[in-house]
Motif scaffolding. Sequence first.
Motif, mmCIF file in Angstrom:
data_model
loop_
_atom_site.group_PDB
_atom_site.id
_atom_site.type_symbol
_atom_site.label_atom_id
_atom_site.label_comp_id
_atom_site.label_asym_id
_atom_site.label_seq_id
_atom_site.Cartn_x
_atom_site.Cartn_y
_atom_site.Cartn_z
ATOM 1 N N LEU A 179 0.942 -1.161 -0.074
ATOM 2 C CA LEU A 179 0.071 0.195 -0.069
ATOM 3 C C LEU A 179 0.924 1.408 0.037
ATOM 4 O O LEU A 179 1.661 1.437 0.920
ATOM 5 N N CYS A 180 0.636 2.086 -0.892
ATOM 6 C CA CYS A 180 1.658 3.247 -0.991
ATOM 7 C C CYS A 180 0.522 4.371 -1.052
ATOM 8 O O CYS A 180 -0.635 4.544 -1.834
ATOM 9 N N VAL A 181 0.690 5.430 -0.114
ATOM 10 C CA VAL A 181 -0.127 6.569 0.255
ATOM 11 C C VAL A 181 0.621 7.678 0.238
ATOM 12 O O VAL A 181 1.721 7.751 0.409
ATOM 13 N N ARG A 182 -0.315 8.925 0.366
ATOM 14 C CA ARG A 182 0.446 10.173 0.512
ATOM 15 C C ARG A 182 -0.166 10.739 1.589
ATOM 16 O O ARG A 182 -1.570 10.623 2.062
ATOM 17 N N ILE A 183 0.588 11.273 2.525
ATOM 18 C CA ILE A 183 0.106 11.839 3.823
ATOM 19 C C ILE A 183 0.536 13.281 3.957
ATOM 20 O O ILE A 183 1.673 13.731 3.687
ATOM 21 N N LYS A 184 -0.485 14.301 4.153
ATOM 22 C CA LYS A 184 -0.254 15.580 4.205
ATOM 23 C C LYS A 184 0.625 16.041 5.186
ATOM 24 O O LYS A 184 0.716 15.210 6.396
ATOM 25 N N GLU A 185 1.029 17.019 5.426
ATOM 26 C CA GLU A 185 1.995 17.741 6.562
ATOM 27 C C GLU A 185 1.073 17.783 7.660
ATOM 28 O O GLU A 185 -0.035 18.197 7.679
ATOM 29 N N TRP A 198 9.063 2.171 3.594
ATOM 30 C CA TRP A 198 9.818 2.794 2.615
ATOM 31 C C TRP A 198 9.287 4.275 2.268
ATOM 32 O O TRP A 198 8.307 4.401 1.693
ATOM 33 N N VAL A 199 10.346 5.411 2.523
ATOM 34 C CA VAL A 199 10.069 6.554 2.256
ATOM 35 C C VAL A 199 10.209 6.954 0.883
ATOM 36 O O VAL A 199 11.440 7.149 0.579
ATOM 37 N N LYS A 200 9.420 7.479 0.074
ATOM 38 C CA LYS A 200 9.789 7.764 -1.396
ATOM 39 C C LYS A 200 9.899 9.305 -1.337
ATOM 40 O O LYS A 200 10.872 9.694 -2.251
ATOM 41 N N ARG A 201 8.936 9.855 -0.871
ATOM 42 C CA ARG A 201 9.167 11.367 -0.864
ATOM 43 C C ARG A 201 8.785 11.988 0.627
ATOM 44 O O ARG A 201 8.215 11.651 1.213
ATOM 45 N N GLY A 202 9.487 13.147 0.564
ATOM 46 C CA GLY A 202 9.074 13.721 2.047
ATOM 47 C C GLY A 202 10.038 13.217 2.838
ATOM 48 O O GLY A 202 10.941 12.448 3.140
ATOM 49 N N VAL A 203 9.574 13.826 4.316
ATOM 50 C CA VAL A 203 10.038 13.297 5.461
ATOM 51 C C VAL A 203 9.002 12.898 6.446
ATOM 52 O O VAL A 203 8.186 13.893 6.735
ATOM 53 N N VAL A 204 9.371 11.791 7.011
ATOM 54 C CA VAL A 204 8.254 11.170 8.088
ATOM 55 C C VAL A 204 9.018 11.068 9.504
ATOM 56 O O VAL A 204 10.124 10.760 9.268
ATOM 57 N N SER A 205 8.378 11.110 10.481
ATOM 58 C CA SER A 205 8.763 10.797 11.712
ATOM 59 C C SER A 205 8.206 9.627 12.275
ATOM 60 O O SER A 205 6.808 9.346 12.142
ATOM 61 N N ARG A 212 13.992 10.021 5.915
ATOM 62 C CA ARG A 212 13.908 10.963 4.669
ATOM 63 C C ARG A 212 14.044 9.938 3.215
ATOM 64 O O ARG A 212 14.363 8.752 3.568
ATOM 65 N N PRO A 213 13.910 10.305 2.087
ATOM 66 C CA PRO A 213 13.786 9.626 1.040
ATOM 67 C C PRO A 213 15.201 8.777 0.755
ATOM 68 O O PRO A 213 16.114 9.322 0.778
ATOM 69 N N SER A 214 15.021 7.558 0.749
ATOM 70 C CA SER A 214 16.334 6.410 0.360
ATOM 71 C C SER A 214 15.911 5.361 -0.042
ATOM 72 O O SER A 214 14.640 5.141 -0.399
ATOM 73 N N SER A 215 16.841 4.392 -0.587
ATOM 74 C CA SER A 215 16.632 3.223 -0.778
ATOM 75 C C SER A 215 16.292 2.211 0.385
ATOM 76 O O SER A 215 16.082 1.229 0.303
ATOM 77 N N LYS A 216 16.790 2.599 1.407
ATOM 78 C CA LYS A 216 16.647 1.908 2.615
ATOM 79 C C LYS A 216 15.185 1.576 3.052
ATOM 80 O O LYS A 216 14.217 2.353 3.198
ATOM 81 N N VAL A 217 14.876 0.384 3.374
ATOM 82 C CA VAL A 217 13.574 -0.175 4.028
ATOM 83 C C VAL A 217 13.688 -0.507 5.103
ATOM 84 O O VAL A 217 14.698 -1.207 5.767
ATOM 85 N N VAL A 237 6.985 17.093 -0.509
ATOM 86 C CA VAL A 237 6.892 17.672 -1.783
ATOM 87 C C VAL A 237 5.531 18.298 -1.983
ATOM 88 O O VAL A 237 4.609 17.304 -1.904
ATOM 89 N N ASP A 238 5.329 19.453 -2.349
ATOM 90 C CA ASP A 238 3.901 19.945 -2.492
ATOM 91 C C ASP A 238 3.049 19.805 -1.172
ATOM 92 O O ASP A 238 1.879 19.400 -1.299
#
Length: 822
Positions: A179-185, A198-205, A212-217, A237-238
Amino acid sequence: MVKRKAEKQQAAAPMSAVAARRARQQQAQNVSTTKGEAEVEIMTEPPSKKTRRSLDGDEPKKAECADIRVSRTSSSKKQDAPVPAETAKGRSKGSTRANQSDDAPPISEPQALDEQQEGSDEDQVGGPEDMSEDEVASIAGDADGYESPADTPAELQNFPLSKARLNKSKVVYADEGALCVRIKEKMNLALVGQYDLWVKRGVVSLMGAKLRPSSKVYRVYAPSTHSLPVIKCVSGVDGEAEVEFKSCNNGLARLRDASPLYQRIWNGQNTDADKIAIKGAAENWRRSFSVLYTSADDSMKRHLRPLHLDKKWSASMKALSQRQGRLRVLVCGPKASGKSTFCRYLLNHVLSPAPETENGYLNTDGVAFLDLDPGQPEFAPMGQVYLAHLKAPFFGPPFTHPSLDDSRDGHILRAHHIGATSPKEDPDHYAVATMNLLDQYRTLLAIYPQCPLIVNYPGWIFGQGLEVATWLIGCLGLSDVVYMSEKGPAEVVEPLNVAANAARVPMTILPSQPTEFVSRSSAQLRSMQIQSYFHLSHQAGLSNPQWSETPLSRTRPTAVEYAGEKQGIAGVVVMGSQINPNMLREVIEGAIVAVVEVESPRAFLGSSSSAERLSREDEQYGTGADDDVEMGSNESATKGTLASIEDGSVIRTPENLPYLFAGFGSCTPLDPKSSNCLGLALVRSVDTASQKLELSTPISSSRLYNAIEQGHRIVLVRGQLDNPNWAISEEYHAARAAERQYQQSVSRLRKNEDSLSGDDLVKHNQTMAVLRERIRRAGNVPWMTVVEDNSRRRREEAARREKSLWKLRKKAYPGSESETDW
């Protein structure tokens, strides 16, 4: 009238939970004394601790439950209480108790099973065939400190878990496993279960770490035994962050077949959020995680809560992380104040892969974690203190990472076996082990000069524990001290503050943050952690560990010779107990021991001369030259003498076991400067014919071979850890699980056919006979009693039997009257 008045008073001004509870209690008293008034239903808050259930409760009607009772005692003479078992068929369909905790481990009231099992037959990951109505087990009384579930309100509170709501516009893609989702700030999302993040875009805590976005899972474990971790979008992003969640299958969920403590702790049936954008999926598809908006979305109706940190906690972590490589912090406080949670979040916060441009600092040296809590260690089984070097954050409770062997994200540099869950059993040995770990940290600084240090101190903060804590503050060279309680007490805070001022170290006092709803007691969590440790395996080529649900009794043990030319065990040490050498086999067989590598003969501190030790033994036990205690080498053993080996002296028992005996009936702990604990092992049997020990251990063979190649000797240390009751009952639970799964598979076949054919019916009866025979044999083992009838009379009868067995095991030495006291 009284109820409306009380409601107006409560709505007039906010009040604390304690004040609200007192108001409701006063309301109940007023209503009971008023004549002619309608009866008012009083709702009380659930207690923060679970109450223990007495065996003298109401006798269930028409209920036949299986209740396992383990009667074996440890060498420290603590009686073992019942351990859980599966409930048998034929339970009553009568009234239920609505105030039973839904996320609790198995209960002893069969009436409550209907409500607790409703909707849970297919709640575990892997499909509906994994669970049935017989899944729930029962606990009668207090088992090894296991506490019964707390009584909770009839109506569960609909507690918010996620701020973000998923819809088709927020779902990037979804299938049966991802499941890949977008989460607002500033929005967050809570999940229960296991998943790869897996963080693809943006920064999550997540649990203190900023990802941060990286290839690490990252592997995340979110069981219901702890507050659920919350994934929050920090920036994106946006204005949005894009995150992928992927199912994982590592075998940890299947441990429910070996222990009821692992049942009902992961995700249940698919929620509405799970089904978004899924079309054409299989009928019984299931991910290993579920998205929850509120606690009402949980199909098992458990008390799920998100883990939100106190603002003072967050501010303190941010201030501590600014010290960068100079950070040396000691976290202490009373029990159940949140020390482990704070250390876990601070560890992840410091290990966050922050870019160098943010504050001019890039952590490439990792973090040193000095865990001084032997009762609830983070990365090792209980009974140990250790120093770990970590390089990546960890997301999950301790039983999801009970060992760091061969792990890329960190490893244990050095560990010492304390032999107990509290340092108060031997404070001197505890202090010496701590100083040795600090020396190891100084050695680590020579390689990684910018490596911070986080010290987790146990809840042993009174008496001698306070003296040890103040001593550590003065000698550790700390940068900060954190005390996890704003309520004191003053007799603890003031000495700590004085010691911190003397060492010129700032002391921060933070509010405690205990868990409101507890579904597992501390003893149960320790049992889960050590069981997870013995079923864990780090396979080559895999970054994440794997678990096997196969009972230890069905695995192949490691045979080690304890005598002869190929002797692999140099000796056996018994800590804290005064035993006769003749009883050494009784003490270690079926017990958990530590596997310690001895680096030099200096590890045997305090060992007196042979004559002194022999005279002390004679004086203690009355043994002489005519007693049947064989001492010496296995070829030329002579009575009344000690045999010398390369690194010390041993006493040979009648089974020829090498007993490292020193002091007045007990063994002196090994010197931490010359010894290192490799892990734990379960002594399955002592084969006197071949003079071998059969051991079950998750320690990798490479570590053992490495120790032997360096010329080190292997010593087994028997401490005062809890008896492995979980290992005794594993085969029984596995047999019951196999029977359930077979019956469910047959029931699915019968959906398509009205009845089985002749040949199929014969095979079915044969298979059922084999399974029932396996259950019978698994329930007919020493030290365990399976009570099929859970009535009060049967429970009292089992309790009397346990008492008689306890008196039988209570012998002090061979030939004593208590040996034959039935």
